[in-house]
Design a protein around this motif. Structure first.
Motif, PDB file in Angstrom:
ATOM      1  N   LEU A 130      19.269   8.943 -13.706  1.00 37.20           N
ATOM      2  CA  LEU A 130      18.448   8.579 -12.446  1.00 37.20           C
ATOM      3  C   LEU A 130      19.244   8.431 -11.194  1.00 37.20           C
ATOM      4  N   PHE A 131      19.355   8.891 -10.311  1.00 35.38           N
ATOM      5  CA  PHE A 131      20.048   9.024  -9.062  1.00 35.38           C
ATOM      6  C   PHE A 131      19.330   8.102  -8.075  1.00 35.38           C
ATOM      7  N   PHE A 132      20.406   7.053  -7.493  1.00 35.47           N
ATOM      8  CA  PHE A 132      19.729   5.904  -6.859  1.00 35.47           C
ATOM      9  C   PHE A 132      20.392   6.276  -5.235  1.00 35.47           C
ATOM     10  N   ASP A 133      19.482   6.087  -4.158  1.00 34.06           N
ATOM     11  CA  ASP A 133      20.129   5.909  -2.920  1.00 34.06           C
ATOM     12  C   ASP A 133      20.916   4.524  -2.698  1.00 34.06           C
ATOM     13  N   LEU A 134      21.453   4.355  -1.788  1.00 32.33           N
ATOM     14  CA  LEU A 134      22.365   3.286  -1.735  1.00 32.33           C
ATOM     15  C   LEU A 134      21.908   2.503  -0.546  1.00 32.33           C
ATOM     16  N   ASP A 135      22.117   2.559   0.548  1.00 30.14           N
ATOM     17  CA  ASP A 135      21.598   1.880   1.855  1.00 30.14           C
ATOM     18  C   ASP A 135      20.263   1.486   2.092  1.00 30.14           C
ATOM     19  N   ARG A 136      19.911   0.267   2.010  1.00 29.31           N
ATOM     20  CA  ARG A 136      18.532  -0.063   1.986  1.00 29.31           C
ATOM     21  C   ARG A 136      17.762   0.094   0.873  1.00 29.31           C
ATOM     22  N   THR A 137      18.295   0.569  -0.289  1.00 35.55           N
ATOM     23  CA  THR A 137      17.695   0.797  -1.508  1.00 35.55           C
ATOM     24  C   THR A 137      18.399  -0.193  -2.591  1.00 35.55           C
ATOM     25  N   LEU A 138      19.760  -0.236  -2.670  1.00 34.18           N
ATOM     26  CA  LEU A 138      20.672  -1.102  -3.532  1.00 34.18           C
ATOM     27  C   LEU A 138      21.148  -2.208  -2.450  1.00 34.18           C
ATOM     28  N   PRO A 188      14.454  18.793 -13.480  1.00 31.45           N
ATOM     29  CA  PRO A 188      13.302  18.178 -14.151  1.00 31.45           C
ATOM     30  C   PRO A 188      13.570  17.017 -15.121  1.00 31.45           C
ATOM     31  N   SER A 189      14.753  16.695 -15.669  1.00 33.46           N
ATOM     32  CA  SER A 189      15.130  15.410 -16.389  1.00 33.46           C
ATOM     33  C   SER A 189      15.451  14.442 -15.647  1.00 33.46           C
ATOM     34  N   SER A 190      15.376  14.696 -14.142  1.00 32.72           N
ATOM     35  CA  SER A 190      16.126  13.643 -13.317  1.00 32.72           C
ATOM     36  C   SER A 190      15.210  12.888 -12.544  1.00 32.72           C
ATOM     37  N   TRP A 191      15.587  11.887 -11.844  1.00 33.39           N
ATOM     38  CA  TRP A 191      14.564  10.959 -11.152  1.00 33.39           C
ATOM     39  C   TRP A 191      15.773  10.735  -9.757  1.00 33.39           C
ATOM     40  N   MET A 192      14.761  10.797  -8.521  1.00 34.25           N
ATOM     41  CA  MET A 192      15.399  10.293  -7.470  1.00 34.25           C
ATOM     42  C   MET A 192      14.716   8.968  -6.849  1.00 34.25           C
ATOM     43  N   VAL A 193      15.524   7.897  -6.652  1.00 43.18           N
ATOM     44  CA  VAL A 193      15.139   6.678  -6.599  1.00 43.18           C
ATOM     45  C   VAL A 193      15.396   6.118  -5.075  1.00 43.18           C
ATOM     46  N   GLN A 207      11.909  15.837  -4.472  1.00 42.03           N
ATOM     47  CA  GLN A 207      10.897  16.696  -4.961  1.00 42.03           C
ATOM     48  C   GLN A 207      11.185  18.232  -4.478  1.00 42.03           C
ATOM     49  N   GLY A 208      11.950  18.254  -3.499  1.00 39.75           N
ATOM     50  CA  GLY A 208      12.186  19.659  -2.622  1.00 39.75           C
ATOM     51  C   GLY A 208      12.913  20.528  -3.863  1.00 39.75           C
ATOM     52  N   VAL A 209      13.744  19.669  -4.933  1.00 43.10           N
ATOM     53  CA  VAL A 209      14.766  20.422  -5.941  1.00 43.10           C
ATOM     54  C   VAL A 209      13.992  20.324  -7.278  1.00 43.10           C
ATOM     55  N   GLY A 210      12.927  19.774  -7.302  1.00 46.14           N
ATOM     56  CA  GLY A 210      12.110  19.617  -8.862  1.00 46.14           C
ATOM     57  C   GLY A 210      12.573  18.336  -9.442  1.00 46.14           C
ATOM     58  N   MET A 211      13.025  17.407  -8.778  1.00 42.77           N
ATOM     59  CA  MET A 211      13.083  16.064  -9.465  1.00 42.77           C
ATOM     60  C   MET A 211      11.752  15.106  -9.383  1.00 42.77           C
ATOM     61  N   ARG A 212      11.571  14.132 -10.280  1.00 44.62           N
ATOM     62  CA  ARG A 212      10.753  13.169 -10.110  1.00 44.62           C
ATOM     63  C   ARG A 212      11.094  12.061  -9.104  1.00 44.62           C
ATOM     64  N   THR A 213      10.439  11.501  -8.528  1.00 45.56           N
ATOM     65  CA  THR A 213      10.623  10.397  -7.556  1.00 45.56           C
ATOM     66  C   THR A 213      10.155   9.161  -7.749  1.00 45.56           C
ATOM     67  N   ALA A 214      10.849   8.014  -7.332  1.00 46.79           N
ATOM     68  CA  ALA A 214      10.354   6.621  -7.267  1.00 46.79           C
ATOM     69  C   ALA A 214      10.446   6.122  -5.966  1.00 46.79           C
ATOM     70  N   PRO A 273       4.988  10.194  -4.179  1.00 45.91           N
ATOM     71  CA  PRO A 273       6.136   9.902  -5.166  1.00 45.91           C
ATOM     72  C   PRO A 273       5.300   9.703  -6.564  1.00 45.91           C
ATOM     73  N   ASP A 274       6.043   9.829  -7.990  1.00 48.09           N
ATOM     74  CA  ASP A 274       5.516   9.345  -8.985  1.00 48.09           C
ATOM     75  C   ASP A 274       5.147   7.933  -9.171  1.00 48.09           C
ATOM     76  N   PHE A 275       5.825   7.178  -8.349  1.00 51.65           N
ATOM     77  CA  PHE A 275       5.444   5.735  -8.563  1.00 51.65           C
ATOM     78  C   PHE A 275       6.158   5.035  -7.306  1.00 51.65           C
ATOM     79  N   GLU A 276       5.685   3.865  -6.795  1.00 53.96           N
ATOM     80  CA  GLU A 276       6.511   2.995  -6.046  1.00 53.96           C
ATOM     81  C   GLU A 276       6.623   1.520  -6.267  1.00 53.96           C
ATOM     82  N   PHE A 277       7.672   0.832  -5.634  1.00 49.01           N
ATOM     83  CA  PHE A 277       7.898  -0.411  -6.274  1.00 49.01           C
ATOM     84  C   PHE A 277       8.435  -1.186  -5.192  1.00 49.01           C
TER      85      PHE A 277
END
Ligand SMILES: [Mg+2]
Length: 241
Positions: free
Chosen positions: A4-12, A180-185, A197-204, A220-224
């Motif tokens: 899982l790859f997470f953005d930092l600012d305004r995400t965490l 394909p086995s990675s997510w961008m959140v 999505q542009g590089v083939g990752m799944r996304t939240a 995205p695959d889902f939102e939360f």
């Protein structure tokens, strides 16, 4: 193994709240008029505008650092007899910001627990952020997330900003994993969801109650909106696929 790859600012890291804390202190030290909240709000609008510009044109952060405080003084109506006085005060504020802001650790509710849970469930956690290497690492430490995180990839090190494919490729390579086995959140539809999505990752897509308006349209695959719900939403998205 899922990565899982997470953005930092305004995400965490809670961008608005940490800036409010910083501006409360700066405002009283400088003896500025008006309320500190208005200074923080005005600064953030200017900062966001400048960051949009450098991300669009792939410029360095020095462009932002040279301009944001002088622009803030002008917008807040501070008068100076000489332009160099505004530049000097701007440089002083910049250095206080560099010294203090990245060590402020207000995060979104439930982030720490979510990271702990995800690690216990066997996920590998990484940070993928548009920002400067050292301050971004200090923010991660201030949030208490350092023990859970493997790779940290910044635009500073990658040489380009999300949503450019290059920074995603650099992060995937550093983690030794395929898209394909990675997510961008993350909170940005443009930079995190479409970029991933542009590089083939799944996304939240993280959509906080106090989030900025969406900057693009995508599916995205889902939102939360609550980190406490994220680990289970992720598991069910993985089961459903
Ligand atoms: Mg963000």
């Amino acid at each position: 193994m899922r990565h899982l790859f997470f953005d930092l600012d305004r995400t965490l890291w809670h961008h608005e709240r940490n800036h409010e804390v910083f501006f409360n202190q700066l405002h009283s030290e400088m003896g500025w008029g008006g309320g500190p909240a208005e200074w923080a709000r005005t600064y953030l609008a200017i900062n966001d505008r400048l960051w949009d510009h450098i991300q669009e044109h792939n410029l360095g952060v020095d462009y932002v650092r040279a301009r944001r405080f002088p622009l803030l003084f002008r917008e807040m109506g501070l008068e100076y007899p000489a332009a160099r006085e505004a530049a000097a005060l701007g440089a002083r504020c910049e250095s206080l910001l560099k010294e203090r802001l990245p060590d402020l650790g207000m995060g979104y509710d439930g982030v720490g627990e979510a990271f702990q849970t995800l690690r216990q469930r066997g996920f590998r956690l990484h940070i993928l952020t548009n920002g400067v290497e050292l301050p971004q690492r200090r923010k991660i430490a201030a949030l208490g997330l350092e023990p859970y995180v493997d790779v940290v990839m910044t635009s500073d090190v990658a040489g380009c900003y999300k949503p450019a494919p290059g920074i995603f490729a650099a992060a995937l390579k550093a983690a030794g994993v395929s898209a394909p086995s990675s997510w961008m959140v993350g909170d940005s539809v443009l930079r995190d969801v479409l970029g991933g999505q542009g590089v083939g990752m799944r996304t939240a897509w993280f959509r906080a109650e106090d989030a900025l308006p969406p900057d693009a349209v995508a599916q995205p695959d889902f939102e939360f909106g609550d980190w406490r719900a994220f680990p289970d939403l992720l598991e069910s998205a993985l089961r459903g696929h």
